[in-house]
Design a protein around this motif. Structure first.
Motif, PDB file in Angstrom:
ATOM      1  N   ARG A  68       7.432  -3.510   3.641  1.00  0.00           N
ATOM      2  CA  ARG A  68       8.403  -3.492   2.546  1.00  0.00           C
ATOM      3  C   ARG A  68       7.852  -2.625   1.414  1.00  0.00           C
ATOM      4  NH1 ARG A  68      10.793  -8.775  -0.610  1.00  0.00           N
ATOM      5  NH2 ARG A  68       8.632  -8.920  -1.325  1.00  0.00           N
ATOM      6  N   GLY A  70       8.383  -1.191  -2.344  1.00  0.00           N
ATOM      7  CA  GLY A  70       9.096  -1.520  -3.577  1.00  0.00           C
ATOM      8  C   GLY A  70       8.495  -0.813  -4.775  1.00  0.00           C
ATOM      9  N   SER A  82       9.923   5.898   2.528  1.00  0.00           N
ATOM     10  CA  SER A  82      10.102   5.294   3.844  1.00  0.00           C
ATOM     11  C   SER A  82      10.105   6.357   4.936  1.00  0.00           C
ATOM     12  CB  SER A  82      11.409   4.497   3.875  1.00  0.00           C
ATOM     13  OG  SER A  82      11.664   3.997   5.172  1.00  0.00           O
ATOM     14  N   ASN A 100      12.914   2.424  10.955  1.00  0.00           N
ATOM     15  CA  ASN A 100      13.267   2.264   9.538  1.00  0.00           C
ATOM     16  C   ASN A 100      14.724   2.608   9.272  1.00  0.00           C
ATOM     17  OD1 ASN A 100      13.090   5.030   9.880  1.00  0.00           O
ATOM     18  ND2 ASN A 100      12.236   5.404   7.838  1.00  0.00           N
ATOM     19  N   SER A 189      16.682  -3.688   1.623  1.00  0.00           N
ATOM     20  CA  SER A 189      17.032  -5.082   1.372  1.00  0.00           C
ATOM     21  C   SER A 189      18.427  -5.134   0.759  1.00  0.00           C
ATOM     22  CB  SER A 189      15.998  -5.719   0.433  1.00  0.00           C
ATOM     23  OG  SER A 189      15.960  -5.014  -0.800  1.00  0.00           O
ATOM     24  N   HIS A 194      14.108  -2.874  -2.166  1.00  0.00           N
ATOM     25  CA  HIS A 194      13.000  -2.559  -1.269  1.00  0.00           C
ATOM     26  C   HIS A 194      13.497  -1.781  -0.053  1.00  0.00           C
ATOM     27  CE1 HIS A 194      11.511  -6.124  -3.465  1.00  0.00           C
ATOM     28  NE2 HIS A 194      10.312  -5.561  -3.331  1.00  0.00           N
ATOM     29  N   LEU A 196      12.776  -1.031   3.869  1.00  0.00           N
ATOM     30  CA  LEU A 196      12.192  -1.875   4.911  1.00  0.00           C
ATOM     31  C   LEU A 196      11.852  -1.062   6.152  1.00  0.00           C
ATOM     32  CD1 LEU A 196      14.765  -4.813   4.622  1.00  0.00           C
ATOM     33  CD2 LEU A 196      12.558  -4.609   3.444  1.00  0.00           C
ATOM     34  N   GLU A 234       4.065  -3.810   0.899  1.00  0.00           N
ATOM     35  CA  GLU A 234       3.758  -5.171   1.333  1.00  0.00           C
ATOM     36  C   GLU A 234       3.877  -5.245   2.847  1.00  0.00           C
ATOM     37  OE1 GLU A 234       5.352  -8.402  -1.564  1.00  0.00           O
ATOM     38  OE2 GLU A 234       6.819  -6.776  -1.584  1.00  0.00           O
ATOM     39  N   LYS A 458       6.703 -15.143   2.109  1.00  0.00           N
ATOM     40  CA  LYS A 458       6.956 -13.707   2.023  1.00  0.00           C
ATOM     41  C   LYS A 458       7.438 -13.172   3.370  1.00  0.00           C
ATOM     42  CE  LYS A 458       3.621 -10.667   2.133  1.00  0.00           C
ATOM     43  NZ  LYS A 458       2.437  -9.836   1.783  1.00  0.00           N
ATOM     44  N   ILE A 462      11.062 -11.268   4.045  1.00  0.00           N
ATOM     45  CA  ILE A 462      11.228  -9.921   4.612  1.00  0.00           C
ATOM     46  C   ILE A 462      12.067  -9.984   5.878  1.00  0.00           C
ATOM     47  CG2 ILE A 462      10.021  -7.935   5.571  1.00  0.00           C
ATOM     48  CD1 ILE A 462       7.675  -8.550   3.765  1.00  0.00           C
ATOM     49  N   GLN A 465      15.636 -10.285   4.892  1.00  0.00           N
ATOM     50  CA  GLN A 465      16.162  -9.013   4.390  1.00  0.00           C
ATOM     51  C   GLN A 465      16.409  -8.027   5.526  1.00  0.00           C
ATOM     52  OE1 GLN A 465      13.148  -7.925   1.530  1.00  0.00           O
ATOM     53  NE2 GLN A 465      14.139  -9.039  -0.141  1.00  0.00           N
ATOM     54  N   LEU A 466      15.558  -8.081   6.547  1.00  0.00           N
ATOM     55  CA  LEU A 466      15.728  -7.206   7.701  1.00  0.00           C
ATOM     56  C   LEU A 466      16.861  -7.667   8.607  1.00  0.00           C
ATOM     57  CD1 LEU A 466      12.031  -6.506   8.725  1.00  0.00           C
ATOM     58  CD2 LEU A 466      13.769  -4.745   8.423  1.00  0.00           C
TER      59      LEU A 466
END
Length: 778
Positions: A68, A70, A82, A100, A189, A194, A196, A234, A458, A462, A465-466
């Motif tokens: 991630r 950010g 990314s 990605n 996200s 963010h 990803l 992250e 965390k 993630i 979000q994915l």
């Protein structure tokens, strides 16, 4: 003038320190720590167990890293970072797959083997079935419309060789069925804060060296990117956690050991008021840890981090041995100390028997614990008994302890009947807790973690979000031949597509969608028209269309060449665009082949149809969570059996040594009551008992045996009785401090160990004091 000979004490101490140094040197070169929790699962006893363990140790989920990016910069900057990071990582040998959200990339890339075999393995609708006159006409009209629309054709350069877009459809079949939000062409996200990315490594999560290299390489590449300025990276995922856990276990063990060592040294200093005794008292512990670690490393090839962390503190039992030596050897004659040594060695022997029972289990991690603890305690007890007395300062006398005599005089002594009442009360409380809470065993492997809760949260964030699917459910097939596996995976495709259409499953990954069986590829090949026939169909299809037939000559050449191709295999694709994906889903399993179909978004009502389809088609349905839960249930069943055997062996050893039913009962009563109360309190506090709690209870039993044996030992006189009370109290206090610090750990596994033993020490010490019935000799 001859030099005076060094004192015997100095020679003995120097020899001991040299041996310890050599052991530390050997461990430094040979110790390989592991954080693979599957070592605490049994060795596979069935085909399903082997499949389950292969996925827990090295499946796709175990090799996936979540990234991630950010920072307080525009989303365009995050997207640029990314793309730049993904581009660099795709050239890294340690990364098997990078995703990605860059859909355009796959369309622009061409895998030579994949492209050459497209008519044998591609979707029939755009490949073999599209080679009729009507199919070719429709395809050419679609290409013309695309060109006329002004939209960029991603595969425009392949038009002359692939007018039906067969290769495009083949690549699109590789796109995951569920993807996160996309902004500026990459995954983001939902809040846009963010970018990803998903990275699948070649190495298993248990291969810490390779995982560490992968994590470090990702960070180094990111830090070197010009686009990363002002941004943060992250990571999450099993491999990252494995690397972090290794360092975290080392760091926390060192910090907590130092803190516990300082507290323990303080307690010993207050009790014996001798710096020399404090320092000497650490040598048996160090000896036990070094010998136990070396033996486990030699026998198993590696030492699990939990085994190492537990072993380093586990020898809190061993700290009692120097304390007993100091308390009883100071100012006492051989007649008085001889019974003490017998009690010390009996306590060690009974505790070692309990740990030795763990060594003969089908759980490698548990076996390691048994070997390390047994070897360590034997070493600590023998060095305490035979080396420490000779190294104590000459003429040392115990400090006077008036408060100890006052405590001894006022110490309440409960009858065995009161102890029996406490046991019954504890059993009643345990029964009530179990009747309300049900099964006390924790069988969710996700909660047996060496990862702090903040990192787990965390990871969950993630994944959410994915939109990462739950890959804990899958279909699998095992067969002797790769072709057989592919045939069975093909057979289940219609059922899976039907369940997906009904909304019962969110999606699935089936290698047969991209690599059909040799039988199907042969059928596709046989359906390809001869060159003359295809040329005639193409000319008819192109009538009144503006395409020049000579431009489509590569297409005719490729179809004609496809008629001579042998069926494609997984080995042929090993280094290509599709090879990574295939290798994740089609892999060797011993001498056989394993085919996997990970399922996502599986509704409860879909399980029945899935199992029915699997049974009908000769494949298997597997829920990894249920499977690991069954294995962990087996762990508890086997461990309890071992505990029962250990308890019987300990009772037998005590019976042979004590030779009195009354004394045996007095010794065993506080031990049993302490274990029952500790177990009940654990369930009340934690809600369930996991494997670390359960193994720690064996340590509690060892401490309780030590306390009860010494406090029930017939004393030579009142001074001997006070020395016993001092040694047990100091030993309990130092062990309580040691494991109390461990209970403060942020690592759930270490915290569970610390809490269990701290509660156990409290119960065992208090109950042994209350129920002890030591009488004077004679």
């Amino acid at each position: 003038m001859p030099l005076p000979k060094p004192p015997r004490r100095l020679i003995l101490l120097a020899t001991w320190l040299v041996v310890l140094g050599l052991l530390a040197l050997w461990n430094g070169f040979n110790l390989r720590p592991s954080t693979d929790l599957s070592q605490f699962l049994p060795r596979g006893v069935s085909l399903q167990d082997e499949v389950l363990l292969s996925q827990v140790r090295g499946g796709v989920a175990a090799r996936t890293l979540l990234l991630r990016i950010g920072g307080k910069r525009p989303t365009e900057a995050l997207a640029d970072a990314s793309r730049a990071l993904a581009s660099r990582l795709r050239n890294d040998e340690g990364c098997a797959q990078i995703a990605n959200g860059e859909l355009d990339l796959a369309m622009r890339e061409t895998d030579p083997d994949l492209f050459r075999y497209r008519y044998l393995i591609g979707p029939p609708g755009a490949c073999v079935d599209a080679l009729t006159e009507a199919g070719l006409r429709a395809a050419l009209e679609e290409r013309l419309a695309e060109l006329a629309s002004g939209a960029a054709m991603l595969d425009k350069e392949r038009f002359g060789a692939d007018p039906t877009a067969c290769y495009r459809q083949l690549l699109r079949a590789l796109i995951p069925q569920r993807t996160p939000d996309r902004r500026h062409g990459v995954w983001f996200s939902p809040d846009g804060g963010h970018a990803l990315m998903v990275v699948v490594t070649h190495a298993q999560a248990s291969d810490l060296a390779a995982q560490r290299r992968a994590v470090e390489q990702i960070r180094e590449v990111f830090d070197d990117l010009p686009e990363s300025t002002g941004l943060t990276l992250e990571l999450a995922g099993p491999g990252y956690f494995a690397v972090g856990s290794e360092q975290r276990i080392k760091t926390e063990t060192q910090v907590l050991s130092i803190a516990a060592g300082i507290a323990t040294a303080g307690i010993l200093a207050l009790a014996f008021r001798s710096a020399a005794l404090v320092l000497l008292g650490m040598l048996p512990l160090l000896s036990g840890v070094m010998v136990g670690t070396a033996l486990v490393s030699w026998l198993f090839g590696s030492v699990h981090g939990i085994t190492l962390a537990l072993g380093a503190t586990l020898l809190g039992v061993a700290l009692d041995y120097p304390v007993h030596v100091y308390a009883h050897a100071a100012g006492a004659d051989a007649r008085q100390t001889k019974p003490v040594w017998r009690t010390l060695l009996l306590g060690m022997a009974t505790t070692v028997l309990g740990y030795a029972a763990l060594a003969w289990t089908s759980f490698e991690g548990l076996s390691q614990l048994g070997v390390l603890a047994a070897a360590g305690l034997i070493t600590a007890a023998l060095t305490s008994r035979y080396l420490l007395p000779a190294l104590m300062p000459v003429g040392y006398r115990l400090p006077e302890r008036r408060w100890l005599a006052a405590f001894q005089a006022r110490r309440p002594q409960w009858s065995p009947r009161a102890g029996t009442g406490l046991l019954l009360l504890g059993l009643a409380g345990l029964g009530l807790v179990l009747s309300i809470g049900g099964n006390p065993w924790e069988t969710d492997i996700r909660r047996l973690s060496t990862v702090p809760q903040a990192e787990i949260e965390k990871d969950s964030l993630i994944r959410a979000q994915l939109g990462a699917p739950d890959v804990s459910r899958l279909l699998y097939v095992v067969a002797d031949e790769e072709a057989t596996v592919l045939e069975r995976l093909e057979a289940v495709l219609p059922d899976l597509e039907g369940l997906q259409a009904q909304g019962l499953i969110g999606g699935f990954d089936n290698v047969a969608r991209w690599l059909p069986s040799p039988q199907t590829q042969a059928a596709h090949r046989a359906a390809l028209p001869e060159r003359s026939e295809l040329t005639a169909r193409l000319a008819a299809a192109n009538a009144e269309l503006p395409f020049r037939l000579e431009r489509l000559a590569p297409f005719v050449d490729d179809v004609d060449a496809s008629r001579d191709l042998e069926p494609l295999t997984a080995a042929d694709l090993a280094d290509g665009l599709i090879g990574t994906r295939v290798s994740m889903l089609l892999q060797p399993l011993g001498d056989a082949w394993l085919g996997l179909v990970p399922l996502s978004g599986v509704a409860d009502e879909a399980v029945g149809p899935l199992e029915a389809s699997a049974e009908r088609l000769g494949i298997q349905y597997l829920d990894l969570r249920e499977g690991t839960a069954d294995l962990l249930a087996g762990f508890f069943a086997e461990t309890l059996d071992k505990f029962l055997v250990a308890a019987l062996v300990i009772a037998l050893a005590l019976a042979l040594a004590l030779r009195s039913l009354a004394r045996i009962g007095l010794v065993l009563l506080p031990i049993v009551v302490a274990l029952v109360w500790t177990f009940t309190l654990l369930i009340l506090i934690q809600g369930s008992v996991n494997l670390f709690h359960l193994v720690s209870l064996l340590l509690v039993a060892g401490l309780a045996v030590d306390y009860s044996l010494f406090l029930n030992r017939p004393a030579a006189d009142e001074a001997d009785r006070l020395r016993t009370l001092l040694s047990v109290s100091v030993g309990a206090g130092s062990s309580f401090a040691m494991f109390g610090f461990l209970a403060l750990s942020a690592i759930p596994a270490l915290q569970a160990i610390g809490l269990t033993v701290t509660l156990g020490i409290l119960c065992a010490y208090v109950l042994s004091l209350l129920l002890a019935r030591a009488e004077s000799v004679g």
